[in-house]
Design an enzyme around this catalytic site. Structure first.
Site, PDB file in Angstrom:
ATOM      1  N   ARG A  95       0.954  -7.758  14.286  1.00 49.07           N
ATOM      2  CA  ARG A  95       0.341  -6.824  13.320  1.00 49.07           C
ATOM      3  C   ARG A  95      -0.576  -7.562  12.353  1.00 49.07           C
ATOM      4  O   ARG A  95      -1.647  -7.074  12.002  1.00 49.07           O
ATOM      5  CB  ARG A  95       1.437  -6.073  12.554  1.00 49.07           C
ATOM      6  CG  ARG A  95       2.152  -5.066  13.445  1.00 49.07           C
ATOM      7  CD  ARG A  95       3.408  -4.525  12.805  1.00 49.07           C
ATOM      8  NE  ARG A  95       3.163  -3.836  11.574  1.00 49.07           N
ATOM      9  CZ  ARG A  95       4.031  -3.763  10.551  1.00 49.07           C
ATOM     10  NH1 ARG A  95       5.190  -4.373  10.640  1.00 49.07           N
ATOM     11  NH2 ARG A  95       3.726  -3.102   9.486  1.00 49.07           N
ATOM     12  N   ARG A 140      12.117  -0.590  10.063  1.00 45.95           N
ATOM     13  CA  ARG A 140      11.149  -0.117  11.068  1.00 45.95           C
ATOM     14  C   ARG A 140      11.198  -1.032  12.282  1.00 45.95           C
ATOM     15  O   ARG A 140      11.300  -2.242  12.139  1.00 45.95           O
ATOM     16  CB  ARG A 140       9.740  -0.153  10.475  1.00 45.95           C
ATOM     17  CG  ARG A 140       9.447   1.029   9.587  1.00 45.95           C
ATOM     18  CD  ARG A 140       8.147   0.890   8.849  1.00 45.95           C
ATOM     19  NE  ARG A 140       7.042   0.353   9.629  1.00 45.95           N
ATOM     20  CZ  ARG A 140       5.790   0.322   9.201  1.00 45.95           C
ATOM     21  NH1 ARG A 140       5.487   0.790   8.004  1.00 45.95           N
ATOM     22  NH2 ARG A 140       4.836  -0.173   9.955  1.00 45.95           N
ATOM     23  N   ARG A 190      11.782  -5.452   4.362  1.00 47.12           N
ATOM     24  CA  ARG A 190      11.551  -4.030   4.043  1.00 47.12           C
ATOM     25  C   ARG A 190      12.592  -3.107   4.675  1.00 47.12           C
ATOM     26  O   ARG A 190      12.925  -3.245   5.845  1.00 47.12           O
ATOM     27  CB  ARG A 190      10.150  -3.637   4.525  1.00 47.12           C
ATOM     28  CG  ARG A 190       9.855  -2.155   4.346  1.00 47.12           C
ATOM     29  CD  ARG A 190       8.417  -1.856   4.374  1.00 47.12           C
ATOM     30  NE  ARG A 190       7.775  -2.166   5.643  1.00 47.12           N
ATOM     31  CZ  ARG A 190       6.471  -2.024   5.861  1.00 47.12           C
ATOM     32  NH1 ARG A 190       5.684  -1.619   4.889  1.00 47.12           N
ATOM     33  NH2 ARG A 190       5.959  -2.310   7.026  1.00 47.12           N
ATOM     34  N   LYS A 219       0.824  -1.218   0.000  1.00 44.27           N
ATOM     35  CA  LYS A 219       0.000   0.000   0.000  1.00 44.27           C
ATOM     36  C   LYS A 219       0.859   1.269   0.000  1.00 44.27           C
ATOM     37  O   LYS A 219       0.611   2.194  -0.748  1.00 44.27           O
ATOM     38  CB  LYS A 219      -0.909   0.050   1.250  1.00 44.27           C
ATOM     39  CG  LYS A 219      -1.822  -1.132   1.433  1.00 44.27           C
ATOM     40  CD  LYS A 219      -2.756  -0.924   2.619  1.00 44.27           C
ATOM     41  CE  LYS A 219      -2.077  -0.729   3.955  1.00 44.27           C
ATOM     42  NZ  LYS A 219      -1.323  -1.918   4.452  1.00 44.27           N
ATOM     43  N   ARG A 226      -8.857   1.467   9.732  1.00 46.29           N
ATOM     44  CA  ARG A 226      -8.381   0.129  10.103  1.00 46.29           C
ATOM     45  C   ARG A 226      -9.330  -0.568  11.053  1.00 46.29           C
ATOM     46  O   ARG A 226      -9.072  -1.709  11.443  1.00 46.29           O
ATOM     47  CB  ARG A 226      -7.037   0.272  10.796  1.00 46.29           C
ATOM     48  CG  ARG A 226      -5.831  -0.181   9.978  1.00 46.29           C
ATOM     49  CD  ARG A 226      -4.629   0.194  10.769  1.00 46.29           C
ATOM     50  NE  ARG A 226      -3.438  -0.519  10.525  1.00 46.29           N
ATOM     51  CZ  ARG A 226      -2.373   0.003   9.911  1.00 46.29           C
ATOM     52  NH1 ARG A 226      -2.429   1.185   9.380  1.00 46.29           N
ATOM     53  NH2 ARG A 226      -1.269  -0.694   9.837  1.00 46.29           N
TER      54      ARG A 226
HETATM   55  P1  AMP Z   1       1.550   1.243   9.165  1.00 51.54           P
HETATM   56  O1  AMP Z   1       2.740   2.062   8.814  1.00 51.54           O
HETATM   57  O2  AMP Z   1       0.339   1.630   8.393  1.00 51.54           O
HETATM   58  O3  AMP Z   1       1.819  -0.228   9.143  1.00 51.54           O
HETATM   59  O4  AMP Z   1       1.207   1.611  10.710  1.00 51.54           O
HETATM   60  C1  AMP Z   1       2.142   1.396  11.738  1.00 51.54           C
HETATM   61  C2  AMP Z   1       1.432   1.353  13.072  1.00 51.54           C
HETATM   62  O5  AMP Z   1       0.794   2.600  13.327  1.00 51.54           O
HETATM   63  C3  AMP Z   1       0.316   0.321  13.181  1.00 51.54           C
HETATM   64  O6  AMP Z   1       0.806  -0.975  13.490  1.00 51.54           O
HETATM   65  C4  AMP Z   1      -0.512   0.910  14.313  1.00 51.54           C
HETATM   66  O7  AMP Z   1       0.094   0.716  15.574  1.00 51.54           O
HETATM   67  C5  AMP Z   1      -0.440   2.408  13.999  1.00 51.54           C
HETATM   68  N1  AMP Z   1      -1.548   2.812  13.088  1.00 51.54           N
HETATM   69  C6  AMP Z   1      -1.418   3.295  11.827  1.00 51.54           C
HETATM   70  N2  AMP Z   1      -2.613   3.563  11.294  1.00 51.54           N
HETATM   71  C7  AMP Z   1      -3.534   3.232  12.222  1.00 51.54           C
HETATM   72  C8  AMP Z   1      -4.956   3.255  12.259  1.00 51.54           C
HETATM   73  N3  AMP Z   1      -5.693   3.686  11.215  1.00 51.54           N
HETATM   74  N4  AMP Z   1      -5.562   2.828  13.394  1.00 51.54           N
HETATM   75  C9  AMP Z   1      -4.861   2.414  14.460  1.00 51.54           C
HETATM   76  N5  AMP Z   1      -3.517   2.351  14.491  1.00 51.54           N
HETATM   77  C10 AMP Z   1      -2.846   2.752  13.383  1.00 51.54           C
END
Ligand code: AMP
Length: 227
Positions: A182, A171, A138, A25, A100
């Site tokens: 996750r 990360r 990654r 994404k 989410r």
């Molecule tokens: P991502 O980079 O999208 O994988 O997000 C990294 C982390 O940020 C996730 O594992 C969550 O802890 C937090 N996070 C990002 N977007 C959301 C969301 N829409 N709702 C809740 N937590 C989020």
């Protein structure tokens, strides 16, 4: 979001990129947002920025993110509402990693409904077995955010970004034990959104297993279709 002119030019829509962690994404959103000149709104990037600046929101989110869990809806929602109310979102935007949860999707629907905007949801379909490889491999450029994969899309010089020579970093939540949580959080809290949006007729599936350039082409085709 501003009321007038939302569908006038550019992307013209609220586009949601939906799919599990590692589905591609972020990579696709970055490119496609650039090609449309539209904002790429990644809630994960926004939280990482808060964490690195040590803001009160960052301090609350840090431990939750490190465990691979989701940040509470109220914190996410106020951050997103503020972001999409800005002027640059007037002609559409790409949401990457939001919504989410069902409450997040319902709140977004209310906000978009007020400006009579239907979301378009691009669902990245990927084989669950591939996700672990993609996530553990990654690496992200510390300067420009370019995304690489040490197995499938390595940089020319190990550890350095092809574009700007920036350091490539992993990360903290891309470690194997966090990834499992996750992926579980995705199954539990986010995957019900696939049926939610499919039922509303606004979801399009894209094969996220294809080569990145093919995925980009497929997403651009979906975005070019009239709804
Ligand atoms: P991502 O980079 O999208 O994988 O997000 C990294 C982390 O940020 C996730 O594992 C969550 O802890 C937090 N996070 C990002 N977007 C959301 C969301 N829409 N709702 C809740 N937590 C989020």
């Amino acid at each position: 979001m501003p009321e007038a002119g939302v569908a006038a030019k550019g992307l013209g829509r609220a586009v949601i990129f939906l799919g599990p962690p590692g589905a591609g994404k972020g990579t696709q959103a970055k490119q496609i947002a650039e090609s449309y000149g539209a904002p790429h709104i990644s809630t994960g990037d926004m939280f990482r920025d808060h964490v690195s600046r040590g803001t009160p929101l960052g301090l609350r989110a840090k431990a939750i993110m490190e465990r691979g869990e989701l940040v509470p809806d109220d914190l996410v929602l106020s951050m997103v509402e503020e972001r999409i109310s800005r002027e640059d979102c007037r002609h559409g935007f790409i949401l990457d990693g939001f919504p989410r949860t069902l409450p997040q999707a319902q709140r977004l629907e209310e906000i978009l409904g007020r400006c009579k905007v239907q979301p378009l949801v691009v669902h990245f379909v990927v084989d669950a077995n591939q996700l672990m490889r993609r996530l553990t491999g990654r690496r992200t450029c510390a300067i420009g955010g370019e995304i690489y994969n040490i197995y499938d899309h390595p940089p020319k010089v190990p550890g350095r970004c092809d574009r700007d020579g920036g350091n490539l970093v992993q990360r903290p939540d891309d470690r194997e034990e966090v990834i499992a949580e996750r992926l579980a959080a995705y199954q539990r809290q986010t995957s019900p959104l696939v049926d939610y949006y499919r039922g509303r007729g606004v979801l399009r599936d894209v094969d996220g297993m294809a080569a990145p350039a093919t995925v980009t082409k497929d997403v651009l085709e979906v975005l070019a279709q009239k709804q």
